[in-house]
Design a protein around this motif. Structure first.
Motif, mmCIF file in Angstrom:
data_model
loop_
_atom_site.group_PDB
_atom_site.id
_atom_site.type_symbol
_atom_site.label_atom_id
_atom_site.label_comp_id
_atom_site.label_asym_id
_atom_site.label_seq_id
_atom_site.Cartn_x
_atom_site.Cartn_y
_atom_site.Cartn_z
ATOM 1 N N MET A 70 -53.076 24.759 -63.017
ATOM 2 C CA MET A 70 -54.066 25.243 -63.975
ATOM 3 C C MET A 70 -54.727 24.091 -64.718
ATOM 4 N N LYS A 71 -53.955 23.054 -65.048
ATOM 5 C CA LYS A 71 -54.541 21.889 -65.708
ATOM 6 C C LYS A 71 -55.552 21.193 -64.796
ATOM 7 N N GLN A 72 -55.207 21.057 -63.535
ATOM 8 C CA GLN A 72 -56.131 20.421 -62.602
ATOM 9 C C GLN A 72 -57.392 21.261 -62.403
ATOM 10 N N VAL A 73 -57.220 22.579 -62.355
ATOM 11 C CA VAL A 73 -58.389 23.456 -62.209
ATOM 12 C C VAL A 73 -59.289 23.361 -63.437
ATOM 13 N N THR A 74 -58.688 23.325 -64.622
ATOM 14 C CA THR A 74 -59.479 23.206 -65.851
ATOM 15 C C THR A 74 -60.235 21.881 -65.896
ATOM 16 N N GLN A 75 -59.547 20.819 -65.520
ATOM 17 C CA GLN A 75 -60.207 19.511 -65.497
ATOM 18 C C GLN A 75 -61.333 19.479 -64.469
ATOM 19 N N TYR A 76 -61.088 20.102 -63.340
ATOM 20 C CA TYR A 76 -62.123 20.154 -62.305
ATOM 21 C C TYR A 76 -63.339 20.951 -62.787
ATOM 22 N N ASN A 77 -63.103 22.052 -63.484
ATOM 23 C CA ASN A 77 -64.218 22.851 -64.010
ATOM 24 C C ASN A 77 -65.023 22.069 -65.044
ATOM 25 N N LYS A 78 -64.334 21.274 -65.866
ATOM 26 C CA LYS A 78 -65.052 20.455 -66.840
ATOM 27 C C LYS A 78 -65.952 19.438 -66.145
ATOM 28 N N VAL A 79 -65.425 18.815 -65.107
ATOM 29 C CA VAL A 79 -66.229 17.824 -64.381
ATOM 30 C C VAL A 79 -67.439 18.487 -63.730
ATOM 31 N N VAL A 80 -67.213 19.654 -63.129
ATOM 32 C CA VAL A 80 -68.320 20.359 -62.476
ATOM 33 C C VAL A 80 -69.370 20.798 -63.493
ATOM 34 N N SER A 81 -68.927 21.283 -64.651
ATOM 35 C CA SER A 81 -69.871 21.696 -65.697
ATOM 36 C C SER A 81 -70.684 20.511 -66.206
ATOM 37 N N HIS A 82 -70.019 19.367 -66.358
ATOM 38 C CA HIS A 82 -70.735 18.174 -66.817
ATOM 39 C C HIS A 82 -71.785 17.737 -65.794
ATOM 40 N N VAL A 83 -71.417 17.755 -64.536
ATOM 41 C CA VAL A 83 -72.381 17.380 -63.487
ATOM 42 C C VAL A 83 -73.535 18.379 -63.439
ATOM 43 N N LEU A 84 -73.221 19.665 -63.614
ATOM 44 C CA LEU A 84 -74.269 20.685 -63.610
ATOM 45 C C LEU A 84 -75.234 20.496 -64.777
ATOM 46 N N ASP A 85 -74.709 20.154 -65.941
ATOM 47 C CA ASP A 85 -75.584 19.893 -67.090
ATOM 48 C C ASP A 85 -76.491 18.687 -66.836
ATOM 49 N N MET A 86 -75.946 17.661 -66.225
ATOM 50 C CA MET A 86 -76.763 16.485 -65.922
ATOM 51 C C MET A 86 -77.872 16.822 -64.933
ATOM 52 N N VAL A 87 -77.529 17.601 -63.918
ATOM 53 C CA VAL A 87 -78.541 17.973 -62.921
ATOM 54 C C VAL A 87 -79.611 18.865 -63.547
ATOM 55 N N THR A 88 -79.191 19.806 -64.395
ATOM 56 C CA THR A 88 -80.154 20.698 -65.048
ATOM 57 C C THR A 88 -81.094 19.920 -65.967
ATOM 58 N N LYS A 89 -80.547 18.983 -66.712
ATOM 59 C CA LYS A 89 -81.379 18.171 -67.609
ATOM 60 C C LYS A 89 -82.367 17.319 -66.819
ATOM 61 N N ALA A 90 -81.891 16.725 -65.731
ATOM 62 C CA ALA A 90 -82.792 15.916 -64.901
ATOM 63 C C ALA A 90 -83.886 16.778 -64.277
ATOM 64 N N ARG A 91 -83.536 17.990 -63.907
ATOM 65 C CA ARG A 91 -84.546 18.881 -63.326
ATOM 66 C C ARG A 91 -85.596 19.273 -64.356
ATOM 67 N N GLU A 92 -85.170 19.589 -65.570
ATOM 68 C CA GLU A 92 -86.130 19.942 -66.617
ATOM 69 C C GLU A 92 -87.061 18.770 -66.923
ATOM 70 N N GLU A 93 -86.518 17.567 -67.001
ATOM 71 C CA GLU A 93 -87.367 16.398 -67.256
ATOM 72 C C GLU A 93 -88.352 16.175 -66.116
ATOM 73 N N TRP A 94 -87.885 16.388 -64.896
ATOM 74 C CA TRP A 94 -88.786 16.209 -63.752
ATOM 75 C C TRP A 94 -89.898 17.249 -63.756
ATOM 76 N N GLU A 95 -89.575 18.493 -64.115
ATOM 77 C CA GLU A 95 -90.605 19.532 -64.174
ATOM 78 C C GLU A 95 -91.621 19.233 -65.269
ATOM 79 N N ILE A 96 -91.155 18.717 -66.409
ATOM 80 C CA ILE A 96 -92.086 18.376 -67.489
ATOM 81 C C ILE A 96 -93.014 17.248 -67.054
ATOM 82 N N GLU A 97 -92.462 16.236 -66.404
ATOM 83 C CA GLU A 97 -93.294 15.126 -65.933
ATOM 84 C C GLU A 97 -94.279 15.588 -64.864
ATOM 85 N N SER A 98 -93.835 16.471 -63.984
ATOM 86 C CA SER A 98 -94.730 16.955 -62.929
ATOM 87 C C SER A 98 -95.864 17.783 -63.506
#
Length: 256
Positions: free
Chosen positions: A137-165
């Motif tokens: 369960m600890k490993q799953v929780t840590q994995y979910n945190k990493v995935v959520s962080h990566v998802l936030d980074m991708v979402t932010k980069a996508r929003e910035e790219w759409e604004i620039e476009s």
């Protein structure tokens, strides 16, 4: 025994079908990367990658079924081993295997993984079996945190790219100009009437009535005028309805 052989043949057919689909998908993706690397976009690449992933998932499901016989328990033996070039083998393998010799038979007819790979797989399976629920369960929780962080980074980069476009796109139309054009074409708003070169009178504008030349008022230039007969004929129209007017003092036949 016949039933097991039948299941084995059906499994092999399904596996071969999935492998052919997977091969075609990989070939199409490689061809696009080599031929269309200048025009290919990210959604198209993701679609091709998702297609390959779906074929791999289907192949895994076929091999994981309970009806599928364990292929690792079977042995594949070559019928003929030769050092000479085999054109049929070249055509079947699309030029990858020209000779079916003693050197490549152990690699191509292997039904079990490489010994080093098999040893690592066994170690991982043993490690997963000895893992406790809390640690899992600890490993799953840590994995979910990493995935959520990566998802936030991708979402932010996508929003910035759409604004620039959107900022790069220049506006090529005007809503006000469109409204003016529609009003001019539909209602004649903003258009000026000019006298034609031939001396013809202009057409009647909004709020004006067009009068025929025969009843038009006399003009200073001696044009056709309106005669009294025409006025009388214009003012009184012939009636096709016959009326019978009776006096008011006539006794009504149904009077009481």
């Amino acid at each position: 025994m016949q039933r097991e052989d039948k299941h084995f043949e059906m499994t092999l057919d399904a596996v071969l079908t999935r492998l052919n689909d997977l091969k075609l998908a990989v070939h199409a993706m490689i061809q696009k990367l080599e031929m269309e690397y200048e025009t290919i976009n990210w959604p198209t690449f993701l679609d091709n990658f998702a297609l390959i992933s779906s074929h791999l998932t289907g192949l895994t499901k076929i091999l994981a079924k309970e009806q599928c016989p364990p292929l690792r328990n079977r042995t594949v033996l070559p019928l003929l081993v030769s050092m000479d070039r085999d054109e049929t083998l070249v055509n079947i393998t699309e030029g990858r295997v020209p000779v079916f010799s003693h050197d490549i038979v152990p690699d191509y007819l292997r039904t079990r993984p490489d010994p080093i790979t098999e040893q690592k797989m066994q170690q991982n399976e043993q490690k997963a079996a000895n893992l406790t629920n809390d640690a899992a369960m600890k490993q799953v929780t840590q994995y979910n945190k990493v995935v959520s962080h990566v998802l936030d980074m991708v979402t932010k980069a996508r929003e910035e790219w759409e604004i620039e476009s959107s900022a790069r796109i220049q506006q090529t139309s005007s809503i006000s100009d469109t409204h003016l054009l529609v009003a001019a074409l539909g209602m004649g708003k903003g258009l000026k009437m000019t006298m034609p070169m031939g001396g013809m009178p202009p057409m009647a504008g909004p709020g004006q009535m067009m009068v025929p030349p025969s009843i038009r008022a006399p003009s200073p230039m001696g044009g056709p005028g309106l005669s009294p007969g025409n006025v009388q004929q214009l003012g009184k129209a012939p009636s096709a309805v016959k009326t019978n007017i009776k006096s008011a003092n006539q006794v009504h036949p149904f009077s009481r």
